[in-house]
Design an enzyme around this catalytic site. Structure first.
Site, PDB file in Angstrom:
ATOM      1  N   GLY A 178     -11.606  -2.263  11.039  1.00 50.36           N
ATOM      2  CA  GLY A 178     -12.269  -3.172  10.089  1.00 50.36           C
ATOM      3  C   GLY A 178     -11.224  -4.090   9.485  1.00 50.36           C
ATOM      4  CB  ILE A 232      -7.913  -1.737   5.951  1.00 56.15           C
ATOM      5  CG1 ILE A 232      -8.301  -2.172   4.531  1.00 56.15           C
ATOM      6  CG2 ILE A 232      -6.640  -0.897   5.968  1.00 56.15           C
ATOM      7  CD1 ILE A 232      -8.627  -1.040   3.575  1.00 56.15           C
ATOM      8  CB  SER A 282     -13.811   0.285  16.033  1.00 52.51           C
ATOM      9  OG  SER A 282     -14.028  -0.648  17.069  1.00 52.51           O
ATOM     10  NE  ARG A 283     -19.272   1.072  12.615  1.00 55.50           N
ATOM     11  CZ  ARG A 283     -19.393   1.027  11.286  1.00 55.50           C
ATOM     12  NH1 ARG A 283     -20.084   1.948  10.652  1.00 55.50           N
ATOM     13  NH2 ARG A 283     -18.823   0.061  10.597  1.00 55.50           N
ATOM     14  CB  ILE A 341      -3.788   4.337   4.501  1.00 59.58           C
ATOM     15  CG1 ILE A 341      -4.041   3.674   5.851  1.00 59.58           C
ATOM     16  CG2 ILE A 341      -2.301   4.588   4.322  1.00 59.58           C
ATOM     17  CD1 ILE A 341      -5.304   2.893   5.973  1.00 59.58           C
ATOM     18  NE  ARG A 397     -12.757   7.272  -0.285  1.00 61.37           N
ATOM     19  CZ  ARG A 397     -12.213   6.179  -0.801  1.00 61.37           C
ATOM     20  NH1 ARG A 397     -10.952   5.879  -0.516  1.00 61.37           N
ATOM     21  NH2 ARG A 397     -12.906   5.380  -1.601  1.00 61.37           N
ATOM     22  CG  ASP A 440      -2.365   6.629  -0.173  1.00 65.03           C
ATOM     23  OD1 ASP A 440      -3.242   5.737  -0.240  1.00 65.03           O
ATOM     24  OD2 ASP A 440      -1.712   7.012  -1.165  1.00 65.03           O
ATOM     25  CD  GLU A 463      -7.430  11.586  -2.806  1.00 65.86           C
ATOM     26  OE1 GLU A 463      -7.736  10.883  -3.785  1.00 65.86           O
ATOM     27  OE2 GLU A 463      -7.305  11.138  -1.661  1.00 65.86           O
ATOM     28  CG  HIS A 476      -6.142   7.597  -3.282  1.00 67.12           C
ATOM     29  ND1 HIS A 476      -7.341   8.245  -3.047  1.00 67.12           N
ATOM     30  CD2 HIS A 476      -6.370   6.315  -2.965  1.00 67.12           C
ATOM     31  CE1 HIS A 476      -8.232   7.375  -2.602  1.00 67.12           C
ATOM     32  NE2 HIS A 476      -7.665   6.184  -2.544  1.00 67.12           N
ATOM     33  CB  VAL A 477      -0.198   4.734  -4.336  1.00 68.36           C
ATOM     34  CG1 VAL A 477      -0.027   5.714  -5.487  1.00 68.36           C
ATOM     35  CG2 VAL A 477       0.598   5.203  -3.115  1.00 68.36           C
ATOM     36  N   GLY A 478      -2.832   3.448  -2.163  1.00 67.25           N
ATOM     37  CA  GLY A 478      -3.025   2.354  -1.204  1.00 67.25           C
ATOM     38  C   GLY A 478      -3.151   0.988  -1.844  1.00 67.25           C
TER      39      GLY A 478
HETATM   40  C1  8YV Z   1      -8.784   2.366  -5.080  1.00 70.17           C
HETATM   41  C2  8YV Z   1      -9.738   3.363  -3.002  1.00 70.17           C
HETATM   42  O1  8YV Z   1      -7.700   1.612  -5.483  1.00 70.17           O
HETATM   43  O2  8YV Z   1     -10.458   1.197  -2.591  1.00 70.17           O
HETATM   44  C3  8YV Z   1     -10.757   2.384  -2.556  1.00 70.17           C
HETATM   45  O3  8YV Z   1     -11.858   2.837  -2.153  1.00 70.17           O
HETATM   46  O4  8YV Z   1      -9.865   4.525  -2.793  1.00 70.17           O
HETATM   47  C4  8YV Z   1      -8.513   2.859  -3.681  1.00 70.17           C
HETATM   48  O5  8YV Z   1      -7.978   1.862  -2.878  1.00 70.17           O
HETATM   49  C5  8YV Z   1      -8.971   3.551  -5.997  1.00 70.17           C
HETATM   50  O6  8YV Z   1     -10.266   3.992  -5.794  1.00 70.17           O
HETATM   51  C6  8YV Z   1      -8.758   3.208  -7.477  1.00 70.17           C
HETATM   52  O7  8YV Z   1      -9.766   2.395  -7.927  1.00 70.17           O
END
Ligand code: 8YV
Length: 311
Positions: free
Chosen positions: A152, A154, A173-174, A228, A230, A254, A259, A277-279
């Site tokens: 997608g 990203i 991908s799909r 990166i 879920r 990440d 979590e 989870h700092v993406g």
């Molecule tokens: C968010 C995320 O920054 O975008 C998402 O779905 O999981 C993260 O990139 C996080 O949810 C904080 O809002």
């Protein structure tokens, strides 16, 4: 009187100030007696602001009879009950595009950190091991075979950055897309043909544990996993088992299944890079995301079209 808004987790000071101007803000994560709060205030809550990683539990959104909009400060909407939104008629919005670069650059950063053992190298200096011996050799991150699960926004941004690495890029991908990368119809096939597998797909019921034991075994002892997306897309127990048995070179994560709790086994592994989870956790992008959340809320309460609706 200002409409009530439920804030599900801490936001930037700037965003919280803007919400306070518009709403009677209740910080859900600070409320000790949640049932008492709902009895007193549930009917006044017309909006919820939450993170993509947190969402809103179905029983909570169901307990807000006058809920009109859930504005997600993130791109992932897997933790909001969209079926309930459609049935009850409340809107759901997210913040796509503004965070694509951040998440893609983290995927590249984690890949380099993993292959070049940057975390270990930092410790090697700080622990003064370097004064005793040279650090053992690592591996290149360039010119490797990268498989991207999910192409997608990203996934495509990751692929375009990998082109500068002279990497061989494949994807699953799909459906097949008009891109200059090799298509694989399954995660197992993708894993068999790559050195580094990057998980970049959305979390859906269909993608839960899509990176399972079979995929990880196909990636093999010279393969590495980067996630990166879920945590739910990877069978974390299988990942721990296979890493513990030396069945994978390493992993850079990440996101995690539960979590902020990360399995002790992963914490103990030297060939695993772990980040919380700092993406999209940059000043610049959280500012952009906040502005988009506010734009969606303002548009809704002004009766205008929403900038980035999900439902
Ligand atoms: C968010 C995320 O920054 O975008 C998402 O779905 O999981 C993260 O990139 C996080 O949810 C904080 O809002």
């Amino acid at each position: 009187m200002k409409p009530g808004l439920l804030q599900m987790y801490p936001l930037t000071p700037q965003m919280e100030a803007e919400l306070q101007k518009r709403f009677r803000v209740h910080r859900w994560y600070e409320i000790s007696d949640k049932q008492a709060f709902l009895q007193a205030e549930a009917e006044t809550v017309k909006a919820v602001v939450t993170g993509g990683h947190i969402g809103v539990a179905p029983d909570l959104s169901a307990a807000l009879p006058n809920l009109e909009i859930v504005a997600i400060n993130g791109v992932g909407f897997d933790k909001v009950d969209l079926a309930q939104a459609r049935e009850r008629g409340f809107r759901v919005t997210n913040t796509p595009d503004v965070l694509t670069e951040d998440v893609a650059e983290l995927a590249i950063g984690l890949s380099i950190a993993l292959m070049r053992q940057i975390v270990r190298a930092d410790h090697y200096v700080r622990s003064r091991e370097w004064e005793k011996a040279e650090m053992p050799l690592a591996n290149k991150a360039s010119r490797k075979r990268y498989g991207i699960y999910g192409l997608g926004r990203i996934g495509k941004a990751i692929a375009s950055r990998l082109e500068a690495f002279n990497a061989k890029i494949s994807y699953c991908s799909r459906q097949r897309q008009d891109v200059p990368y090799e298509y694989h119809a399954s995660a197992v096939s993708l894993a068999k043909g790559c050195d580094i597998l990057i998980v970049a797909a959305a979390a859906t019921p269909e993608t839960r544990h899509v990176i399972d034991r079979h995929v990880l075994e196909a990636l093999g002892p010279d393969g590495a996993l980067v996630n990166i997306a879920r945590g739910s897309l990877v069978d974390e127990k299988a990942l721990v088992d296979i890493l513990s048995a030396g069945g994978l070179k390493g992993a850079a994560l990440d996101v995690f299944e539960n979590e902020p709790h990360v399995p002790d086994e992963l914490i103990a592994m030297p060939n695993v890079v772990l980040v919380p989870h700092v993406g999209a956790a940059t000043h610049e992008t959280r500012g952009e995301m906040g502005r988009l959340v506010l734009a969606n809320l303002d548009a809704h309460f002004a009766g205008k079209d929403l900038p980035t609706p999900v439902v």
